[in-house]
Scaffold this motif. Structure first.
Motif, mmCIF file in Angstrom:
data_model
loop_
_atom_site.group_PDB
_atom_site.id
_atom_site.type_symbol
_atom_site.label_atom_id
_atom_site.label_comp_id
_atom_site.label_asym_id
_atom_site.label_seq_id
_atom_site.Cartn_x
_atom_site.Cartn_y
_atom_site.Cartn_z
ATOM 1 N N ARG A 71 0.700 -1.305 0.230
ATOM 2 C CA ARG A 71 0.051 -0.036 0.177
ATOM 3 C C ARG A 71 0.812 1.071 -0.098
ATOM 4 N N ILE A 72 1.888 1.220 0.779
ATOM 5 C CA ILE A 72 2.793 2.483 0.777
ATOM 6 C C ILE A 72 3.500 2.448 -0.458
ATOM 7 N N ALA A 73 3.707 1.332 -0.996
ATOM 8 C CA ALA A 73 4.706 1.577 -2.494
ATOM 9 C C ALA A 73 3.637 2.183 -3.389
ATOM 10 N N ARG A 74 2.311 1.751 -3.326
ATOM 11 C CA ARG A 74 1.429 2.014 -4.209
ATOM 12 C C ARG A 74 1.221 3.977 -3.793
ATOM 13 N N GLU A 75 1.163 4.221 -2.920
ATOM 14 C CA GLU A 75 0.933 5.887 -2.660
ATOM 15 C C GLU A 75 2.168 6.300 -2.934
ATOM 16 N N VAL A 76 3.230 5.928 -2.821
ATOM 17 C CA VAL A 76 4.462 6.960 -3.304
ATOM 18 C C VAL A 76 4.691 6.840 -4.718
ATOM 19 N N HIS A 77 4.390 5.690 -5.394
ATOM 20 C CA HIS A 77 4.446 5.386 -6.629
ATOM 21 C C HIS A 77 3.547 6.550 -7.149
ATOM 22 N N TYR A 94 -9.739 8.404 -6.567
ATOM 23 C CA TYR A 94 -8.708 9.751 -6.892
ATOM 24 C C TYR A 94 -7.546 9.043 -7.207
ATOM 25 N N ARG A 95 -6.998 8.125 -6.610
ATOM 26 C CA ARG A 95 -5.670 7.665 -7.028
ATOM 27 C C ARG A 95 -5.745 6.819 -8.546
ATOM 28 N N ILE A 96 -6.786 6.291 -8.838
ATOM 29 C CA ILE A 96 -7.026 5.819 -10.139
ATOM 30 C C ILE A 96 -6.857 6.739 -11.265
ATOM 31 N N VAL A 97 -7.597 7.858 -10.855
ATOM 32 C CA VAL A 97 -7.878 9.018 -11.705
ATOM 33 C C VAL A 97 -6.325 9.486 -12.005
ATOM 34 N N GLN A 98 -5.576 9.844 -10.857
ATOM 35 C CA GLN A 98 -4.251 10.358 -10.856
ATOM 36 C C GLN A 98 -3.407 9.542 -11.609
ATOM 37 N N GLU A 99 -3.196 8.174 -11.458
ATOM 38 C CA GLU A 99 -2.530 7.426 -12.268
ATOM 39 C C GLU A 99 -2.956 7.286 -13.597
ATOM 40 N N ALA A 100 -3.887 7.260 -14.043
ATOM 41 C CA ALA A 100 -4.505 7.260 -15.566
ATOM 42 C C ALA A 100 -4.096 8.595 -16.277
ATOM 43 N N LEU A 101 -4.189 9.678 -15.494
ATOM 44 C CA LEU A 101 -3.684 10.936 -16.035
ATOM 45 C C LEU A 101 -2.303 11.068 -16.140
ATOM 46 N N THR A 102 -1.703 10.573 -15.271
ATOM 47 C CA THR A 102 -0.129 10.601 -15.334
ATOM 48 C C THR A 102 0.370 9.525 -16.502
ATOM 49 N N GLU A 149 -5.397 -3.242 -8.768
ATOM 50 C CA GLU A 149 -5.040 -3.688 -7.118
ATOM 51 C C GLU A 149 -5.995 -2.821 -6.278
ATOM 52 N N ARG A 150 -6.037 -1.560 -6.593
ATOM 53 C CA ARG A 150 -6.742 -0.640 -5.781
ATOM 54 C C ARG A 150 -8.161 -0.786 -6.026
ATOM 55 N N ALA A 151 -8.749 -1.070 -7.042
ATOM 56 C CA ALA A 151 -9.978 -1.324 -7.237
ATOM 57 C C ALA A 151 -10.633 -2.776 -6.766
ATOM 58 N N ARG A 152 -9.681 -3.713 -6.812
ATOM 59 C CA ARG A 152 -10.138 -4.854 -6.167
ATOM 60 C C ARG A 152 -10.247 -4.827 -4.713
ATOM 61 N N ALA A 153 -9.150 -3.870 -4.189
ATOM 62 C CA ALA A 153 -9.158 -4.039 -2.596
ATOM 63 C C ALA A 153 -10.310 -3.169 -2.025
#
Length: 406
Positions: A206-212, A319-327, A376-380
């Motif tokens: 989880r921390i690795a995903r957040e930092v990424h 929020y993180r899914i949108v952020q990663e997709a825009l990245t 993984e975020r969606a599945r969690a």
């Protein structure tokens, strides 16, 4: 509380009363046996004769006190029971030796035998069989005491083998119970350790995903803004200041999020008085889109349906899914524009991010860590995510997340 303190507490709470109970029974039975004896301090129990209805057995009036050795043997067994959790094998040897002495001076198998039986269970419940089973051999002389005065020590007497069989049964039952208890305890400990390892792995993930997500998105926006500033450095100097301001704000926001994410390592139990920032959610969607749009990209966000409160985990995952997709759009879609659509349904919220990049017929891009992390975020949170190229060109990410706890 330390391990030593817990052991002492168990000793006081259970083992001392257990030892005293065995002492009470053993001394009571020994005195009763002695008072009804015909001869000797410890002949067979109730040997005064069966008596008749007219003349029941009589207690001896000239009985002598129990020998000191008998008292000592009983109390050695009791003391061994009391310290059974501290030195179980040494306590077992001491109890068997005391029991042997008790039999040699004329005693019999009675409540005092509970000491070695309890200690057999204790050894079996604490150690592997190879660590305690050989120690039970010291109990063999205890069962041979009554045959020392017989020819060849009773080798030809059938009752010798009957007694050995009964003794083996008496010690096998507590040993089997101890093995079962130890096996269950080890299985529970193993399961608990596996749960802790799994929890630690999931927390690191989880921390690795957040930092990424935080670092990846922010560095992509900063890189894009820096490229714009370099491009207009000599042609449009008036565009440099907005780009630098965007870089400053993006880096500041990224540092704040990164500090909040890594705060768990400095204060894992949340004992700090400093309030933590709430996890970002879809209420900050406009900030994500404006960060991309400020660098000259076309980006827009739309909402359909009736917005409503979402569980914190679902809101943060969206929020993180949108952020990663825009990245990913900034990194891999060249100068393509992006569109974000959030649809609120009664039971779920659907987040869809698309770009208008060029079509790549027959080419299926490999999924990297970004898409895997979004999935993984969606599945969690009990949702699902699909990602892939669109038929008319560009790329689409679609996440369906529950509005309630699932």
């Amino acid at each position: 509380m330390s391990r030593r303190d817990r052991r002492l507490l168990r000793l006081l709470a259970l083992d001392v009363p257990l030892g005293l109970a065995i002492a009470f029974l053993a001394l009571g039975v020994a005195h009763a046996q002695f008072q009804t004896a015909d001869s000797g301090p410890f002949p067979p129990a109730w040997h005064a004769g069966p008596g008749t209805p007219d003349q029941p057995p009589k207690f001896r009036t000239d009985a002598e006190p129990l020998p000191i050795a008998a008292y000592a043997a009983i109390w050695v067994v009791v003391a061994a029971v009391m310290v059974r959790r501290i030195r179980p094998r040494a306590a077992f040897v001491a109890s068997v030796a005391a029991m042997t002495v008790f039999l040699l001076i004329g005693g019999f198998f009675g409540p005092v035998l509970l000491g070695p039986i309890v200690l057999t269970y204790t050894m079996a419940s604490l150690y592997q069989p190879r660590a305690w089973a050989p120690w039970t051999a010291v109990a063999l002389p205890m069962f041979l005491v009554g045959y020392l005065d017989r020819p060849y020590f009773g080798v030809y007497d059938l009752d010798l083998y009957l007694g050995l069989g009964v003794g083996a049964a008496l010690f096998s039952v507590p040993a089997a119970l101890g093995v079962i208890v130890r096996s269950r305890r080890e299985a529970a400990r193993h399961e608990r350790d596996e749960e802790l390892r799994r929890f630690a792995y999931e927390e690191r993930l989880r921390i690795a995903r957040e930092v990424h997500d935080v670092v990846g998105h922010s560095l992509s926006v900063i890189n894009m803004q820096a490229g714009v500033a370099l491009h207009v450095l000599h042609k449009r100097p008036d565009r440099i200041e907005p780009s630098l301001e965007a870089i400053r704000q993006t880096s500041k926001d990224a540092l704040e999020e990164l500090r909040g994410t890594l705060a768990v390592f400095r204060d894992p139990e949340g004992r700090s008085d400093r309030p933590r920032e709430p996890l970002p959610g879809l209420d900050r969607l406009d900030d994500l889109v404006s960060g991309v749009a400020s660098a000259g990209r076309t980006a827009e966000a739309r909402t359909e349906g009736e917005p409503g409160p979402l569980p914190a985990a679902v809101d943060h995952a969206a929020y993180r899914i949108v952020q990663e997709a825009l990245t990913n759009v900034v990194r891999h879609a060249g100068g393509a524009g992006a569109a974000v659509l959030v649809t609120y349904r009664p039971a779920e919220v659907v987040v869809e991010i698309t770009d208008d990049g060029p079509a790549r017929p027959g080419q299926v891009p490999a999924e990297g860590n970004g898409i895997a992390g979004m999935r993984e975020r969606a599945r969690a949170v009990g949702g699902s995510l699909t990602a892939g190229p669109r038929p008319g060109g560009g790329f689409a990410v679609r996440a369906e997340l529950p509005r309630g706890e699932r």
